[in-house]
Design an enzyme around this catalytic site. Structure first.
Site, short mmCIF file in Angstrom:
data_model
loop_
_atom_site.label_atom_id
_atom_site.label_comp_id
_atom_site.label_asym_id
_atom_site.label_seq_id
_atom_site.Cartn_x
_atom_site.Cartn_y
_atom_site.Cartn_z
N GLU A 114 0.88 -1.18 0.00
CA GLU A 114 0.00 0.00 0.00
C GLU A 114 0.91 1.22 0.00
OE1 GLU A 114 -3.07 0.14 -0.38
OE2 GLU A 114 -3.79 -1.87 0.11
N CYS A 174 -2.40 8.86 2.08
CA CYS A 174 -1.83 8.36 0.82
C CYS A 174 -2.74 8.59 -0.38
CB CYS A 174 -1.54 6.88 0.96
SG CYS A 174 -2.98 5.98 1.54
P1 NDP Z 1 8.21 4.89 4.69
O1 NDP Z 1 8.18 4.23 3.38
O2 NDP Z 1 9.36 5.76 5.00
O3 NDP Z 1 8.15 3.79 5.85
C1 NDP Z 1 7.14 2.83 5.94
C2 NDP Z 1 7.56 1.74 6.92
O4 NDP Z 1 8.59 0.92 6.34
C3 NDP Z 1 8.17 2.28 8.22
O5 NDP Z 1 7.78 1.45 9.29
C4 NDP Z 1 9.64 2.18 7.93
O6 NDP Z 1 10.45 2.17 9.08
C5 NDP Z 1 9.71 0.86 7.20
N1 NDP Z 1 10.92 0.69 6.39
C6 NDP Z 1 11.76 1.62 5.90
N2 NDP Z 1 12.76 1.04 5.17
C7 NDP Z 1 12.53 -0.29 5.19
C8 NDP Z 1 13.17 -1.44 4.60
N3 NDP Z 1 14.26 -1.32 3.83
N4 NDP Z 1 12.65 -2.66 4.82
C9 NDP Z 1 11.53 -2.81 5.56
N5 NDP Z 1 10.87 -1.78 6.16
C10 NDP Z 1 11.36 -0.53 5.96
O7 NDP Z 1 6.83 5.67 4.80
P2 NDP Z 1 6.36 6.70 5.91
O8 NDP Z 1 6.32 6.03 7.24
O9 NDP Z 1 7.15 7.95 5.75
O10 NDP Z 1 4.84 6.94 5.44
C11 NDP Z 1 4.50 7.79 4.41
C12 NDP Z 1 4.28 7.05 3.11
O11 NDP Z 1 3.35 5.99 3.27
C13 NDP Z 1 3.70 7.93 2.03
O12 NDP Z 1 4.37 7.74 0.81
C14 NDP Z 1 2.28 7.44 1.89
O13 NDP Z 1 1.72 7.67 0.65
C15 NDP Z 1 2.39 6.00 2.22
N6 NDP Z 1 1.11 5.50 2.70
C16 NDP Z 1 0.37 4.66 1.89
C17 NDP Z 1 -0.88 4.23 2.28
C18 NDP Z 1 -1.68 3.30 1.44
O14 NDP Z 1 -2.57 2.65 1.97
N7 NDP Z 1 -1.45 3.17 0.15
C19 NDP Z 1 -1.47 4.67 3.55
C20 NDP Z 1 -0.60 5.50 4.33
C21 NDP Z 1 0.64 5.90 3.90
P3 NDP Z 1 11.02 3.63 9.54
O15 NDP Z 1 9.83 4.43 9.90
O16 NDP Z 1 11.89 3.34 10.67
O17 NDP Z 1 11.77 4.18 8.34
#
Ligand code: NDP
Length: 487
Positions: A249, A283
């Site tokens: 997502e 998102c």
């Molecule tokens: P990120 O992509 O930065 O992080 C998402 C999660 O993935 C966090 O828990 C993060 O940890 C973790 N993560 C980061 N790097 C890795 C890796 N290499 N392997 C596994 N896990 C990893 O997103 P944000 O938290 O900044 O959220 C915002 C984004 O989420 C926006 O782009 C938004 O559009 C999207 N989003 C999409 C939705 C949907 O349903 N389509 C709904 C809500 C948001 P850490 O935080 O420690 O980096």
């Protein structure tokens, strides 16, 4: 202001701490106060969580689906009973106004627990007649699923992933964003109270490296990520190496098309919901608002008036309509986009700055912002901002609007506002998006599938569709005659 959990992680039915993990804090974005101090998971914590999930999943898969449903239904009831406390915690953790968290966060999590409880009881295979023989199929769980969450809807994301996973007989290890670590721990407590076996839903805290360790763990059968497209690409390819299932997502840059014949108040209301709810940190937001030229001037003047009337303030005040962004670091990014909009020639018609919120000078507030005269090539029309920044673009014809709306690598959501029913359906069909709203925006009832196309994601959450993404089909062929072998 304190929201310190008993310990950082929740594993095998109990809170667990390992102070050797990297320390981090949860900060209330309206005041800058630290509300909780936690530790990221060490490899020992990750291993303990996975091992307990493997054990719990074996036990849970053998439980009759109707009995699984009772646990999920009870969890939904507890979440609803505690909605006030869970919403206050969510507001502290995210900075979102209590006016929103009371109705959109734990409440939508409860809806998911209840809906997937109902679907659990309907899990069934099919019978395939083959003449003398027959086959039947079973819908089987995948095993241990890893959930990785973003920071904008931490409790909702945990529930949207856990509910279908558990309904199908899987266990889940969930890693919240380290920016919002608290809500998922409460869900873990509630599931135990509702009768789930220890280890069925574990929460481990941490940064991207912990997410990566979980996504590539030998016992992980599936990874469900809510996050950015960049992270999605990394996690998807890491999961592919082990041929793991995925749900992604991801982000978007969704269009809203407003035709001359639309109800202007409804269209403005939809555009505001699709840009300013949760201070724009959603998102599926419709951040490119295409308005047909005949309506443009009226649209902009009324939009500006309504935008300026938004009440910004303490997110715990029930009258506040917009709180801060999730963090000061995120605000810097959003203000950088506002600056790019000005520099590249967009016309600022509302907001654009940092509001003065008395008593909350350290808060990560940004004014709800509207740019007019935006063109397709501008940074603010191409990149996901994830803040309260709306871009208004104009168009002449339906064909032109659809082509421009689709000219993006993203495909999460779209909206169309028009009184012409034929056009509404024609345009909805032509727009490249996983979900399209007609004369509405950003409604996500659990009954309807949600997810993106193109770079916005793979798989679906919610709806019956989610059950397919947390289970797999096994065919059992029954031979009733002798074996017909040439050897
Ligand atoms: P990120 O992509 O930065 O992080 C998402 C999660 O993935 C966090 O828990 C993060 O940890 C973790 N993560 C980061 N790097 C890795 C890796 N290499 N392997 C596994 N896990 C990893 O997103 P944000 O938290 O900044 O959220 C915002 C984004 O989420 C926006 O782009 C938004 O559009 C999207 N989003 C999409 C939705 C949907 O349903 N389509 C709904 C809500 C948001 P850490 O935080 O420690 O980096």
């Amino acid at each position: 202001m304190q929201a310190q959990p008993t310990a950082s992680h929740f594993i095998d039915g109990a809170y667990v701490e390992d102070a050797a993990g990297r320390p981090f804090e949860s900060v209330h974005a309206a005041t800058g106060e630290t509300i909780a101090r936690l530790h990221a998971a060490t490899s020992g914590i990750v291993e303990a969580a996975m091992a307990s999930a493997v054990r719990a999943q074996r036990e849970w898969a053998a439980v009759a689906p109707a009995a699984r449903a009772r646990v999920l239904r009870r969890a939904a009831e507890i979440v609803r009973e505690r909605n006030r406390a869970l919403s206050e915690l969510e507001t502290l953790d995210t900075g979102k106004p209590i006016q929103e968290t009371l109705v959109a966060d734990a409440a939508s999590g409860a809806d998911a627990l209840e809906w997937f409880a109902a679907l659990a009881a309907t899990i069934a295979g099919e019978s395939v007649p083959l003449g003398r023989d027959f086959a039947y199929t079973r819908r089987e769980p995948l095993g241990v699923c890893v959930g990785i969450g973003a920071w904008n809807y931490p409790t909702q994301i945990a529930c949207w992933k856990a509910a279908p996973a558990l309904a199908c007989g899987n266990a889940m290890v969930f890693k919240p964003s380290e920016v919002t670590p608290l809500g998922a721990l409460k869900l873990a407590e509630i599931l135990i109270e509702a009768g789930a076996p220890n280890g069925l839903f574990n929460v481990v805290q941490g940064f991207g490296d912990v997410g990566a360790a979980l996504a590539t763990h030998a016992d992980t059968a599936k990874v469900s990520l809510t996050g950015s497209v960049a992270t999605g690409a990394k996690v998807y390819s890491a999961a592919a190496a082990g041929m793991r299932h995925v749900t992604m997502e991801l982000g978007g840059k969704s269009p809203i098309l407003v035709f001359d014949d639309a109800s202007i108040e409804a269209a403005i209301g939809g555009a505001m919901l699709g840009n300013f709810y949760s201070a724009g940190q959603i998102c599926s937001n419709g951040t490119r608002v295409f308005v047909q030229t005949g309506l443009l001037d009226r649209f902009l003047s009324r939009l500006t008036e309504r935008t300026r009337a938004i009440r910004i303030g303490d997110p715990l005040d029930p009258d506040t309509q917009m709180g801060p962004l999730v963090s000061l670091a995120h605000r810097e990014k959003v203000l950088g986009f506002v600056e790019a909009g000005r520099r590249e020639g967009a016309r600022l018609v509302a907001g654009g700055g940092v509001p003065k919120v008395q008593g909350y000078e350290k808060g990560a507030f940004v004014e709800p912002t509207v740019f007019a005269d935006v063109t397709d090539d501008m940074t603010i029309a191409r990149e996901e901002i994830f803040g309260p920044v709306m871009s208004v673009l104009s168009f002449e014809t339906e064909e032109e609007a659809v082509a421009r709306a689709n000219a993006t690598p993203f495909g999460l959501a779209a909206g169309v506002f028009t009184a012409d029913i034929a056009r509404a359906h024609r345009v909805a069909e032509a727009l490249q998006a996983g979900i399209c709203w007609i004369n509405a925006y950003n409604l996500t009832p659990v009954e309807a599938p949600f997810g993106g196309v193109k770079r916005s994601g793979i798989g679906r959450e919610n709806g019956r569709a989610a059950m397919d993404f947390y289970s797999q089909s096994k065919t059992i062929h029954v031979c009733l005659g002798g074996v017909d072998s040439p050897y």
